[in-house]
Design an enzyme around this catalytic site. Structure first.
Site: not given
Ligand SMILES: *Cc1c(COP(=O)(O)O)cnc(C)c1O
Length: 388
Positions: A177, A205, A236
């Protein structure tokens, strides 16, 4: 509670104090942040779907049909036909037998990891995995072993030393991320098979971004039948909130019975599920949006490198601009903000000490004009601060 003031002062002193920044408009390429119009270069809304008319319309219709909230957890009164429809479509999209939804990616990782590993087991985790994976691993009470970032040699060493553990669970971000680079999944699959370990991939992602159909990092590598546990988020590229896990029907039933963040938390609200359903269909139908994202990602990375910033050359819509020093990073973030570009500084503990950076993300809905204007600001700010 004197320690509060003391700890806050300490954070200030170390340049690690964090503050929320208020958006006064939607998550669009140009938005208003703390009263100032900015080009937004930090959103995970990669495809711009939070603003897609069909996504907004479907969310509204879901509220009309199902109301504002789910009224309970999925196992009590909160299991709507709408949730099951989304689970079926996600499973198809991911070419998986089953899927189950969670309230967020954070909650999903806590729930899955704590359900799959316990005392006596080993969790084998990439050094740069997301905080929710780290927290899930801690919660599980399993032995946590960390391998160097993307280092499959180190991973194998640890696997070889974990033969006495009852079960072994390897976990990795698919797309990291804060760096945007990819996990070496083909090698990891081979190692998982050789050492009888489970392999879990967090595709937060990758979904909507990587792979021929946008199905994510597992599709990118063509490993659909090789990854036992795949989680991803609706928050995302899909522009909503929530998360899912895909896998065998046994895995799905097991998680519904054992994952505490599934059992003891209210089901996703209809608006979020409706938005995610519409977004998922758009990802599969309007492939042009993904092509635009990649065109923008390649363009912006190449131009930032040309300016002289320290940026890795792999392809990804996540572009880390490495600065190193925490204070300098925040000075650059501020100079960018003053110039009308929002791209936040990322410091420890989100990233390892000495690797502070500006994390730039690009969206499909940026125009080349947006990107060119941002590049002028990057040029000016970087020179002012002697970074380029
Ligand atoms: C953003 C993210 C999460 C958390 O997801 P949310 O829906 O924002 O709680 C988990 N793992 C990764 C790799 C992320 O980038």
């Amino acid at each position: 509670m004197k320690f509060l003031v003391h700890e806050l002062k300490e954070l200030y002193r170390q340049n690690l104090f964090r503050q929320t920044q208020r958006l006064d408009g939607p998550q669009s390429p140009r938005t208003v942040i703390e009263g100032k119009e900015c080009i937004l270069l930090s959103s995970n809304n990669y495809l711009g779907l939070t603003e897609h008319p069909e996504v907004k319309e479907t969310a509204k219709k879901a509220v009309e049909s199902w109301g504002s909230g789910a009224g309970g957890s999925r196992l009590t009164t909160g299991n709507y036909a709408l949730h099951e429809e989304l689970e079926q479509e996600i499973a198809q999209f991911k070419k998986s037998a089953g899927a189950v939804l969670f309230g967020s990616g954070y909650a999903a990782n806590l729930g899955i990891i704590q359900a799959l590993a316990g005392r006596g087991d080993a969790i084998i985790s990439d050094a740069l995995n997301h905080a929710s994976i780290i927290d899930g691993a801690r919660l599980s009470r399993a032995e946590v072993k960390v391998y160097r970032h993307r280092d499959t040699g180190h991973l194998e060493e640890i696997l070889a030393k974990s033969r006495d553990n009852r079960r072994r669970l390897i976990i990795t971000d698919g797309v990291f991320s804060m760096d945007g680079d990819l996990a070496p999944l083909p090698e990891m699959v081979a190692l998982a098979e050789r050492y009888s370990a489970m392999l879990m991939v967090d595709d937060a992602h990758g979904t909507g971004v990587f792979g021929r159909r946008g199905a994510g990092i597992v599709e990118h590598y063509g490993l659909e039948d090789k990854i036992q546990v795949q989680m991803g988020t609706l928050s995302k590229a899909l522009g909503s909130i929530g998360a899912y896990v895909t896998g065998t029907p046994e895995l799905i039933d097991y998680l519904k019975n054992k994952a505490r963040s599934f059992i003891f938390s209210t089901a996703l609200p209809p608006a979020a599920v409706g938005a995610a359903l519409a977004a998922l269909r758009i990802v599969q139908r309007e492939t042009e949006i993904r092509h635009k994202l990649w065109r923008n990602a390649r363009y912006l990375r190449a131009k930032l490198i040309e300016l002289g910033y320290n940026i890795p050359t792999y392809e990804s819509p996540i572009i880390p601009i490495f600065i190193g020093d925490d204070e300098k990073t925040m000075r650059l973030a501020l100079a960018l903000r003053d110039g009308g570009v929002f791209a936040p500084g990322i410091r420890p503990p989100t990233v390892p000490r000495g690797t502070s950076r500006i994390r730039v993300t690009v969206m499909a809905v940026h125009t080349l004009e947006d990107l060119d204007q941002a590049l002028l600001v990057f040029n000016r700010a970087g020179r002012q601060l002697n970074i380029i």
